[in-house]
Design an enzyme around this catalytic site. Sequence first.
Site, PDB file in Angstrom:
ATOM      1  N   CYS A 115       0.896  -1.178   0.000  1.00  0.00           N
ATOM      2  CA  CYS A 115       0.000   0.000   0.000  1.00  0.00           C
ATOM      3  C   CYS A 115       0.921   1.211   0.000  1.00  0.00           C
ATOM      4  O   CYS A 115       1.262   1.739   1.047  1.00  0.00           O
ATOM      5  CB  CYS A 115      -0.866  -0.005   1.255  1.00  0.00           C
ATOM      6  SG  CYS A 115      -1.685  -1.574   1.583  1.00  0.00           S
TER       7      CYS A 115
ATOM      8  N   ALA B 108       1.320   4.475  -1.818  1.00  0.00           N
ATOM      9  CA  ALA B 108       1.238   5.934  -2.015  1.00  0.00           C
ATOM     10  C   ALA B 108       1.020   6.656  -0.680  1.00  0.00           C
ATOM     11  O   ALA B 108       0.337   6.114   0.191  1.00  0.00           O
ATOM     12  CB  ALA B 108       0.085   6.268  -2.963  1.00  0.00           C
TER      13      ALA B 108
ATOM     14  N   GLY C 155       6.306   7.627   0.970  1.00  0.00           N
ATOM     15  CA  GLY C 155       7.279   7.997   2.008  1.00  0.00           C
ATOM     16  C   GLY C 155       8.095   6.800   2.484  1.00  0.00           C
ATOM     17  O   GLY C 155       9.317   6.877   2.602  1.00  0.00           O
TER      18      GLY C 155
ATOM     19  N   GLU D  37      -0.032   0.363  -5.603  1.00  0.00           N
ATOM     20  CA  GLU D  37      -1.056   1.336  -5.184  1.00  0.00           C
ATOM     21  C   GLU D  37      -2.220   1.270  -6.174  1.00  0.00           C
ATOM     22  O   GLU D  37      -2.058   1.630  -7.339  1.00  0.00           O
ATOM     23  CB  GLU D  37      -0.450   2.742  -5.145  1.00  0.00           C
ATOM     24  CG  GLU D  37      -1.439   3.869  -4.899  1.00  0.00           C
ATOM     25  CD  GLU D  37      -2.257   3.703  -3.610  1.00  0.00           C
ATOM     26  OE1 GLU D  37      -1.669   3.552  -2.539  1.00  0.00           O
ATOM     27  OE2 GLU D  37      -3.514   3.703  -3.705  1.00  0.00           O
TER      28      GLU D  37
ATOM     29  N   ASP E 264      -5.098  -4.630  -6.601  1.00  0.00           N
ATOM     30  CA  ASP E 264      -5.762  -4.645  -5.305  1.00  0.00           C
ATOM     31  C   ASP E 264      -4.874  -5.492  -4.391  1.00  0.00           C
ATOM     32  O   ASP E 264      -4.631  -6.672  -4.664  1.00  0.00           O
ATOM     33  CB  ASP E 264      -7.152  -5.278  -5.450  1.00  0.00           C
ATOM     34  CG  ASP E 264      -7.860  -5.387  -4.120  1.00  0.00           C
ATOM     35  OD1 ASP E 264      -7.237  -5.113  -3.069  1.00  0.00           O
ATOM     36  OD2 ASP E 264      -9.056  -5.761  -4.121  1.00  0.00           O
TER      37      ASP E 264
ATOM     38  N   CYS F 197      -1.494   4.133  11.006  1.00  0.00           N
ATOM     39  CA  CYS F 197      -1.264   5.398  11.716  1.00  0.00           C
ATOM     40  C   CYS F 197      -2.485   5.741  12.561  1.00  0.00           C
ATOM     41  O   CYS F 197      -2.877   6.896  12.661  1.00  0.00           O
ATOM     42  CB  CYS F 197      -0.928   6.508  10.739  1.00  0.00           C
ATOM     43  SG  CYS F 197      -2.160   6.735   9.470  1.00  0.00           S
TER      44      CYS F 197
HETATM   45  C1  LIG Z   1      -1.526   4.690   4.821  1.00  0.00           C
HETATM   46  S1  LIG Z   1      -1.542   4.873   3.129  1.00  0.00           S
HETATM   47  C2  LIG Z   1       0.073   4.350   2.660  1.00  0.00           C
HETATM   48  C3  LIG Z   1       1.149   5.350   2.916  1.00  0.00           C
HETATM   49  C4  LIG Z   1       2.463   4.980   2.279  1.00  0.00           C
HETATM   50  N1  LIG Z   1       2.901   3.665   2.650  1.00  0.00           N
HETATM   51  C5  LIG Z   1       3.551   5.970   2.607  1.00  0.00           C
HETATM   52  O1  LIG Z   1       4.384   5.719   3.479  1.00  0.00           O
HETATM   53  O2  LIG Z   1       3.583   7.022   1.966  1.00  0.00           O
HETATM   54  C6  LIG Z   1      -2.522   3.509   2.604  1.00  0.00           C
HETATM   55  C7  LIG Z   1      -2.608   3.343   1.128  1.00  0.00           C
HETATM   56  O3  LIG Z   1      -3.293   2.121   0.871  1.00  0.00           O
HETATM   57  C8  LIG Z   1      -4.023   2.285  -0.331  1.00  0.00           C
HETATM   58  N2  LIG Z   1      -5.050   1.226  -0.432  1.00  0.00           N
HETATM   59  C9  LIG Z   1      -6.378   1.276  -0.150  1.00  0.00           C
HETATM   60  N3  LIG Z   1      -6.959   0.106  -0.428  1.00  0.00           N
HETATM   61  C10 LIG Z   1      -5.986  -0.707  -0.896  1.00  0.00           C
HETATM   62  C11 LIG Z   1      -5.974  -2.034  -1.366  1.00  0.00           C
HETATM   63  N4  LIG Z   1      -7.082  -2.781  -1.426  1.00  0.00           N
HETATM   64  N5  LIG Z   1      -4.797  -2.567  -1.790  1.00  0.00           N
HETATM   65  C12 LIG Z   1      -3.663  -1.839  -1.734  1.00  0.00           C
HETATM   66  N6  LIG Z   1      -3.622  -0.563  -1.285  1.00  0.00           N
HETATM   67  C13 LIG Z   1      -4.764  -0.005  -0.879  1.00  0.00           C
HETATM   68  C14 LIG Z   1      -4.577   3.688  -0.198  1.00  0.00           C
HETATM   69  O4  LIG Z   1      -4.989   4.181  -1.456  1.00  0.00           O
HETATM   70  C15 LIG Z   1      -3.398   4.416   0.429  1.00  0.00           C
HETATM   71  O5  LIG Z   1      -2.629   5.025  -0.570  1.00  0.00           O
END
Ligand SMILES: C[S@@+](CC[C@H](N)C(=O)[O-])C[C@H]1O[C@@H](n2cnc3c(N)ncnc32)[C@H](O)[C@@H]1O
Length: 467
Positions: free
Chosen positions: A248, A250, A253, A271, A302, A374
């Site tokens: 996951c 985006a 970071g 992502e 996904d 978080c």
């Molecule tokens: C907490 S953020 C991740 C932050 C990232 N790891 C960083 O450090 O910048 C969670 C991410 O999971 C993505 N997400 C949501 N549903 C998901 C899925 N089914 N599979 C993978 N990623 C997913 C969201 O779009 C979001 O970008």
Amino acid sequence: MYNYMLSRHCFLLTICLKPRRIAPKAVCSVSCYTGPDHGPDADPQLRERRGANKNQVTKRRRKERPSCQPVLDNFDQQYSQELGDLWPSARAVLLDPHSWQYGVMLNRFSAVTGITQILQSQGFYTLLPQNSVSPLLCNDFSTISNSKHQAGKDSPFPPDYISKFPPNDFPLQPDSSSHVLPQDLKSEPSLSLPRSTLQCYIHPYPLHFPSQAHRPGQLKQYYLLNAASLLPVLALNVTDGEKVLDLCSAPGGKALAIMQCATPALLCCNEPDPHRRDWLSKTLESFLPPSLTSRVTVSAQDGCSFGQSETGEYDKVLVDAPCSNDRSWLYSSSSQQGEQRLKDRARLPALQAQLLRSALTAVRPGGVVVYSTCTLSSSENYAVVDSVLNDCPEAEPEDLWEEIAVPLSKYFTFSHAHPDLDTPQKPSLRPLNGSSSSNPRRLGILVVPQPGRTWGPMFLSRIRRRK
Ligand SMILES: C[S@@+](CC[C@H](N)C(=O)[O-])C[C@H]1O[C@@H](n2cnc3c(N)ncnc32)[C@H](O)[C@@H]1O
């Protein structure tokens, strides 16, 4: 020339920003899309994206945005039970974005000597014991001249910045005439941690280093983040040549932090949300040299089904799961939005557990998965890990307390509260009664923001797939 932003009742001298929120689209029907470093104007990269095409430097007052009452009420009810005495002070931090600290993660692929000098002269210090940066990875893509950034020159902060902070706002009292650090922070960074090429500078006060605008053909020198975001990356402990999946990813970071620690054979950044994936690609492009393009890929699956398509392919997998982002949810744009998020919240643990199971399928036998969020919410943290461990006999939790929490306890506050294993059923999950219950700390560690150490919320858990 640097622009700067000072928090705490000060003017903001920053890139001209349009007060526009980026509203990412839904994925998996759960609306949890803010990264760990978000909040009301809190994400420096987001602020920069909003204003990236404006070079005009302007002064403006920070707009106060009220917290969202339904979300706060919900948190009060849940977190006072789960965190006990830590909640009132955590609550105070979450309700005061001016007190939030930021870490400055340097980019080892860019020339950073000048930045380091500026940071040190301003009282920033490194979080981790340093290893020298591999010369192999330095490159000439960073065309920002160091001579422009000598310490003392072009400092991002005015000389009197400390005196602008009312002393009572800081539990750690600043010395207004010099950048003297509190005694306990003066010593070496946590030497019991392994040396790292990841360089993150932090400051005991909520000073905000300016974010850098995107300039085509030039790598950025640093990334601003909540320093607790680095802990899942430290727990993942990537070494050169490994195959790594950031499930996951985006806005990227943690992917950047991984690339500061080691040179994996492959880092697959996944992502599914197109808007956020675009943001991720831009982040990677801004920080990593083209010579690494073949090692760092972006995919759009996904995450819940990733494990099925690439079973046992990875040495390490990071699941930085979508969650109820406490910082950002408290500043929902309306009560309606806050209430909707709280409704959706009940579905998050099931999604998080699916992502974690998928990660455990994608990792090779003997490999490692780190699960992080978080949020302070026990049902998205300990309960998710517990439920997955209950039905994955091949998964073995690893204790991060001695390895991460103890050495870093000087900088971060870790919750000592154990999840209540006898609590009634949490949303979408069975009660915590699995095999790991005898040692709940093995389920993970939780960073709770506290005054003067406003890092977090951040939960992390490490699980090894048995051979
Ligand atoms: C907490 S953020 C991740 C932050 C990232 N790891 C960083 O450090 O910048 C969670 C991410 O999971 C993505 N997400 C949501 N549903 C998901 C899925 N089914 N599979 C993978 N990623 C997913 C969201 O779009 C979001 O970008």
